[in-house]
Design a protein around this motif. Sequence first.
Motif, short mmCIF file in Angstrom:
data_model
loop_
_atom_site.label_atom_id
_atom_site.label_comp_id
_atom_site.label_asym_id
_atom_site.label_seq_id
_atom_site.Cartn_x
_atom_site.Cartn_y
_atom_site.Cartn_z
N GLN A 6 0.83 -1.19 0.00
CA GLN A 6 0.00 0.00 0.00
C GLN A 6 0.86 1.24 0.00
O GLN A 6 2.02 1.21 0.41
N TYR B 229 0.95 3.96 -9.70
CA TYR B 229 -0.44 4.15 -9.31
C TYR B 229 -1.09 5.29 -10.08
O TYR B 229 -0.47 6.32 -10.36
N PHE C 204 -6.35 9.88 -3.11
CA PHE C 204 -6.41 8.42 -3.18
C PHE C 204 -5.41 7.88 -4.19
O PHE C 204 -4.94 8.59 -5.08
N ASP D 128 -4.96 4.36 -6.75
CA ASP D 128 -5.65 3.23 -7.36
C ASP D 128 -4.65 2.49 -8.25
O ASP D 128 -3.89 3.13 -8.98
N ARG D 129 -4.68 1.18 -8.24
CA ARG D 129 -3.73 0.40 -9.03
C ARG D 129 -3.99 0.53 -10.52
O ARG D 129 -3.11 0.25 -11.34
N VAL E 24 -11.36 2.70 -7.87
CA VAL E 24 -11.53 1.81 -6.72
C VAL E 24 -10.30 2.02 -5.84
O VAL E 24 -9.31 1.28 -5.95
N PRO E 25 -10.31 3.06 -5.01
CA PRO E 25 -9.11 3.40 -4.24
C PRO E 25 -8.66 2.29 -3.31
O PRO E 25 -9.47 1.70 -2.61
N GLY E 26 -7.34 2.06 -3.33
CA GLY E 26 -6.76 1.11 -2.39
C GLY E 26 -6.16 1.81 -1.19
O GLY E 26 -5.93 1.18 -0.15
N SER E 27 -5.89 3.13 -1.34
CA SER E 27 -5.31 3.92 -0.25
C SER E 27 -5.98 5.28 -0.22
O SER E 27 -6.32 5.84 -1.27
N TRP E 28 -6.11 5.81 1.00
CA TRP E 28 -6.70 7.12 1.22
C TRP E 28 -5.79 7.95 2.11
O TRP E 28 -5.13 7.42 3.00
#
Length: 121
Positions: A1, A32, A97, A99-100, A107-111
């Motif tokens: 992440q 990202y 955010f 997103d990959r 579709v966020p993986g990190s915020w």
Amino acid sequence: QVQLVESGGGLVQAGGSLRLSCAASGRPFSSYAMGWFRQAPGKEREFVASINWSNSNVYYVDSVKGRFTISRDNAKNMVYLQMNSLKPEDTAVYYCFADRVFRQRPVPGSWGQGAQVTVSS
């Protein structure tokens, strides 16, 4: 992440400008897609803008087109949101955010933790 920290929020009068910054650390930043959501009081979080890894493609929500500009500096692990001609309806907490995949519906993986932007009329 990837870890994200926003800065640059504040209080501004309608018609003014602010620039939000988001500093990233952790996994290789350049792999990202990055962007911004916002959440106003009593409303759902909404997508604002995103940018692909190479700075060559962006998406914006219709309400900010022509006023906001997203950009990134992969050498500095930074993403920015320049906000001009601000309106009271832009008042919200803004979240960075990661997103990959660069896609129209992220579709966020990190915020990040969020930055308050308040626009007075």
